[in-house]
Scaffold this motif. Structure first.
Motif, mmCIF file in Angstrom:
data_model
loop_
_atom_site.group_PDB
_atom_site.id
_atom_site.type_symbol
_atom_site.label_atom_id
_atom_site.label_comp_id
_atom_site.label_asym_id
_atom_site.label_seq_id
_atom_site.Cartn_x
_atom_site.Cartn_y
_atom_site.Cartn_z
ATOM 1 N N LYS A 234 0.828 -1.212 0.000
ATOM 2 C CA LYS A 234 0.000 0.000 0.000
ATOM 3 C C LYS A 234 0.864 1.264 0.000
ATOM 4 O O LYS A 234 0.370 2.342 -0.310
ATOM 5 C CB LYS A 234 -0.947 0.005 1.186
ATOM 6 N N HIS A 360 -8.548 1.167 -1.455
ATOM 7 C CA HIS A 360 -8.521 -0.271 -1.652
ATOM 8 C C HIS A 360 -8.553 -0.957 -0.293
ATOM 9 O O HIS A 360 -8.257 -0.343 0.738
ATOM 10 C CB HIS A 360 -7.259 -0.649 -2.438
ATOM 11 N N ARG A 368 -10.743 3.896 -9.427
ATOM 12 C CA ARG A 368 -11.624 2.777 -9.767
ATOM 13 C C ARG A 368 -11.839 2.651 -11.281
ATOM 14 O O ARG A 368 -11.963 1.556 -11.793
ATOM 15 C CB ARG A 368 -12.971 2.941 -9.064
ATOM 16 N N ARG A 371 -9.264 0.452 -13.001
ATOM 17 C CA ARG A 371 -8.960 -0.801 -12.321
ATOM 18 C C ARG A 371 -8.670 -1.951 -13.283
ATOM 19 O O ARG A 371 -8.045 -2.944 -12.898
ATOM 20 C CB ARG A 371 -10.109 -1.180 -11.397
ATOM 21 N N GLY A 380 -5.855 -9.306 -5.369
ATOM 22 C CA GLY A 380 -6.957 -8.364 -5.282
ATOM 23 C C GLY A 380 -8.320 -9.028 -5.271
ATOM 24 O O GLY A 380 -9.305 -8.430 -4.842
#
Length: 862
Positions: A234, A360, A368, A371, A380
């Motif tokens: 992240k 996320h 988004r 994506r 994911g």
């Protein structure tokens, strides 16, 4: 008594046999257990090695992607650099067209530079976190000395078994497991505490994570090393994602720039509206294709975005086309320009609207709508609740705290030795070799130290706990921990909530904020351009205007260059074919190169008559070193002042020559007597040729043809000039200025070192790339040596170079076209010289005339 004695003896033998049988079983079982523990250790290391490979593959996904992203971004930035240098808007274009092109290319640069910076950060961060996980968090479970020692069994450990276990009758007494006492807390949730062997010495290994049944199957995404990967990701996944987003946005804006370039160059400059419209539609389709393929949009979103993207350049194209048809005045249609620029600004805000940046499940902030093309998280698809993520974050700390808590305390006096194998032989509770460290610590009652390393580890438990707690922190500041001085207090901790180290769950929100800010800024800039364009349209300043170079139509040159007078010439033959032209500072002595009455090439000299109406040329005395068939490239006069006629001579530059030649002249003095001059010292030095380029020159016989630039560079023109940059009025011209086939003009001076052989070396580059190759007779020294006039034959112009300013252009004079006399090329001038307050120009042809122009006024300030 005998019977009793026999019975007792038989019973004792039976008991002895039972004891020996069970002891043999005990030794066999413990030996098999030892073999199994070694195999378990090997399998655990193999499984952990697979986990480490998972870490490498998952963490290397980002750098491998970024290698491609950054390569494409770099290539596009190189293309933008070329566009900034070559893709200029033609002169006369309105301000709105210039602003549209500049803003489009600046938008592309902004997004591409952001993508470059995000990509570099993600590339470095991914490598750093991979190293931390592999070196500190996911390590091979190599057993310690305590664990290896605990896996063995001493023969004396059999004595710690219960009598019922040592004297179990085979078959009749039941299985050995019947004699193992049940633990009160054993249940489904505590299955790992149950005994795994018939003697009750070893607990089950179901809790060994490397050997879990779902470790490579259904529970793969819930393992700790996967959590570590996703938790660390992240901090760079957002940078990775926005690098991809910026690359897409930058490419789209580069296509928009090419749309406006087609309007500015193809339609306006080249007057090719069909090609301009075709190019604009092609590049507009590219922007729409990128919008469609890179983002997941609804039909409504795609329609609105397409309208904003497509009609912005189309409106500007309509105005440009109507301007080209109506001589720069499109009429009321030009109100489409501010509308098109305003739509472009609206596109950036609508782009942020359907961008939909969201958090996320790992904590990264990702767009988004992109994506489908990001590919940032291989796991994911795994859905986990917030409680699961929090539990994984706290599990390591909880496990360490549990391991440090005191277990079931034993009476330390029970332990005669703290060796792990002895401490593990406890039938009251089954244990595993990994429990050896705790059991040894609890049973430590003597000073016996089996392994000094274990003793040190006991005292370092607290520091070890702090180290691992610190290692599992993925905050960026943990990669550069500085010693804190007592005076700093807690200021450092307060500052970690800003900048590149954010401790909140949204740890990677900075790329989104930077992208958002720059996108809004670009939208505001396009709107400002729209408002300015609206003002220009309202005030009539948005029209195309014709650009003019030099004199505007109807403007008369301020210099009297058009009032030239013709000076008759006499050549002695009809085929003199002179080339090269020079004169003295007084404008009375002239010289050129041509054919004498015998047809041989030689230096031709002439003197202006008293009334200034005629110059008769004749052959100069024979020049030593000049062959009869040698080609003279150019020449210049030296020391030809009226008081020094006896020293007047011509400095000759032979074609492809290695050295200058000094050719004497035969002139009449004031008493009418002929004076033959001596040679000049300027010809003593050789011409250094090492500074001439091997390629890049035109051939000498085609010096006006610039299509052949693969020939070696050669000297084409020559004249004398003062040596210093700021010469005095009486300084002699003892240096040279030469022109080359590579369109260069160079100031040559003599060598300054006494040890060097005398040679002419370049001092200054006066002109790097001229409009044409300077031909013979192209130079004239003006203004007492301050200005150099350079003749451009095709344009019939004289360009002034300021020698005091290193050859900076100082002005341009237009020469009139001479009357055509029937000779080839006689409608232009072949050479110039200056002297006596006048500029002389030699007409081209076989027997040309000389034209005298009053000395134009020279520039005084720049």
């Amino acid at each position: 008594m005998e019977v009793a004695g026999a019975a007792v003896g038989g019973l004792a033998g039976f008991v002895y046999d039972l004891f020996g049988y069970n002891r043999k079983n005990f030794k066999y079982d413990r030996e098999q257990r030892n073999i199994m523990e070694y195999q378990l250790s090997e399998m655990r290391m193999k499984q952990t090695d697979l986990w480490r490979e998972d870490v490498r593959q998952a963490m290397e996904l980002t750098p491998k992607k970024l290698e491609i992203y950054l390569t494409i971004i770099s290539l596009e930035l190189m293309g933008i650099g070329t566009c900034l240098c070559k893709g200029r808007v033609p002169p006369g274009a309105p301000a709105w067209l210039v602003a549209a092109g500049v803003l489009a290319v600046c938008s592309a640069i902004t997004f591409l530079f952001l993508g470059l910076w995000f990509g570099l950060h993600a590339f470095v961060a991914a490598q750093a976190y991979k190293v931390r996980i592999l070196t500190q968090l996911v390590r091979l479970p190599v057993p310690s000395w305590s664990a290896m020692e605990a896996a063995r069994t001493y023969g004396s450990d059999y004595e710690s078994m219960k009598a019922s276990q040592m004297l179990r009758v085979p078959v009749i007494g039941g299985a050995q497991e019947r004699y193992v006492p049940d633990l009160p807390d054993t249940g489904p949730e505590n299955a790992t505490q149950a005994a795994a062997d018939p003697w009750g010495l070893e607990r089950r290994g179901d809790g060994i994570v490397e050997l879990d049944p779902g470790v490579n199957g259904s529970q793969l995404e819930k393992q700790r090393h996967i959590w570590l990967i996703r938790e660390s990701a992240k901090f760079f996944n957002t940078y990775d994602a926005f690098c991809r987003v910026c690359m897409s946005a930058g490419t789209s804006q580069l296509s928009v720039f090419f749309c406006f370039w087609c309007l500015a160059y193809t339609c306006t400059e080249l007057a090719a509206p069909v090609g301009a419209w075709a190019g604009m539609f092609v590049f507009s389709c590219i922007t729409l294709l990128l919008l469609r393929t890179d983002q997941i949009l609804s039909a409504k979103q795609y329609f609105i975005g397409s309208v904003l993207l497509f009609f912005s350049p189309v409106f500007c194209a309509v105005v440009t086309f109507m301007s080209s048809k109506r001589w720069g005045n499109p009429g009321n249609v030009e109100y489409l320009v501010p509308l098109g620029l305003f739509l472009k600004g609206c596109w950036f805000l609508y782009f942020l609207h359907f961008f939909k940046a969201a958090e996320h499940q790992t904590g990264a902030v990702l767009p988004r709508s992109f994506r489908a093309v990001l590919y940032v998280d291989p796991f994911g698809w795994a859905k986990h609740t917030s409680a699961w993520w929090q539990g994984m974050a706290n599990r390591a700390t909880f496990a360490r705290a549990s391991a440090r808590a005191p277990g079931a305390q034993q009476d330390s006096s029970r332990a005669k030795n703290k060796l792990p194998a002895t401490c593990m032989a406890d039938s009251s509770r089954p244990l595993r070799p990994e429990d050896a460290r705790r059991e040894v610590n609890e049973a430590q009652a003597t000073s016996l130290v089996a392994n000094p390393a274990d003793q040190d580890d006991v005292h370092d438990d607290e520091d070890s706990h702090q180290f691992h707690a610190h290692a599992e922190s993925f905050r960026p500041n943990t990669f550069a921990n500085f010693k804190r001085s007592p005076s700093m207090g807690s200021e450092d901790d307060e500052q970690t909530v800003i900048g590149a180290d954010v401790a909140s769950d949204r740890a990677a929100i900075q790329p989104w904020r930077a992208f958002f800010f720059n996108t809004v800024l670009l939208a505001v800039m396009w709107w400002c351009a729209s408002f300015v364009a609206l003002y220009d349209v309202a005030t009539g300043k948005a029209e195309f205007r014709k650009a003019h170079y030099g004199l505007t139509p109807g403007e008369v040159a301020p210099l009297p260059v058009l009032l030239g007078t013709k000076v008759s010439t006499g050549w002695g033959s009809g085929f003199a074919e002179p080339h090269g032209f020079t004169c003295d500072l007084g404008g009375t002595v002239f010289a050129t190169a041509g054919r004498n009455p015998l047809g041989h090439r030689s230096v031709l000299q002439g003197v202006l008559s008293g009334d200034g109406s005629i110059v008769n040329f004749s052959s100069a005395p024979e020049c030593q070193g000049l062959q009869a068939d040698s080609m003279i490239q150019d020449l210049a006069l030296n020391n030809c002042e009226s008081s020094q006629l006896g020293r007047c001579n011509a400095i000759v530059l032979p074609a492809h020559g290695q050295q200058l030649l000094s050719c004497p002249l035969s002139l009449l003095d004031a008493n009418g007597q002929a004076k033959v001059s001596n040679t000049s010292s300027l010809a003593d030095a050789k011409l250094a040729r090492s500074w001439l380029e091997d390629r890049g020159g035109s051939p000498l016989d085609e010096h006006l043809n610039l299509g052949h630039l693969l020939h070696p560079e050669e000297l084409t023109a020559l004249n004398t000039m003062p040596c210093s940059a700021t010469p005095s009025d009486h300084e002699h011209h003892n240096c040279l200025v030469v022109g080359t086939t590579a369109r260069r003009i160079v100031h040559l001076g003599g060598s300054t070192k006494q040890s060097d052989e005398a040679s002419w070396l370049p001092r200054r580059l006066l002109q790097k790339e001229g409009l044409e190759v300077p031909g013979p007779g192209s130079f004239a020294i003006l203004g007492g040596g301050r200005f150099l006039g350079v003749l451009h034959r095709d344009a019939n112009t004289v360009h002034l170079l300021d020698l005091h300013a290193g050859g900076r252009p100082a002005g341009t004079w237009k020469l009139p076209r001479p009357m055509h006399d029937g000779s080839a090329g006689s409608d232009r001038f072949a050479g110039i010289c200056a002297g006596g307050g006048a500029l002389f120009a030699l007409q081209a042809g076989a027997s040309p005339s000389i034209w005298r122009f009053p000395h134009p006024q020279l520039p005084t300030a720049f």
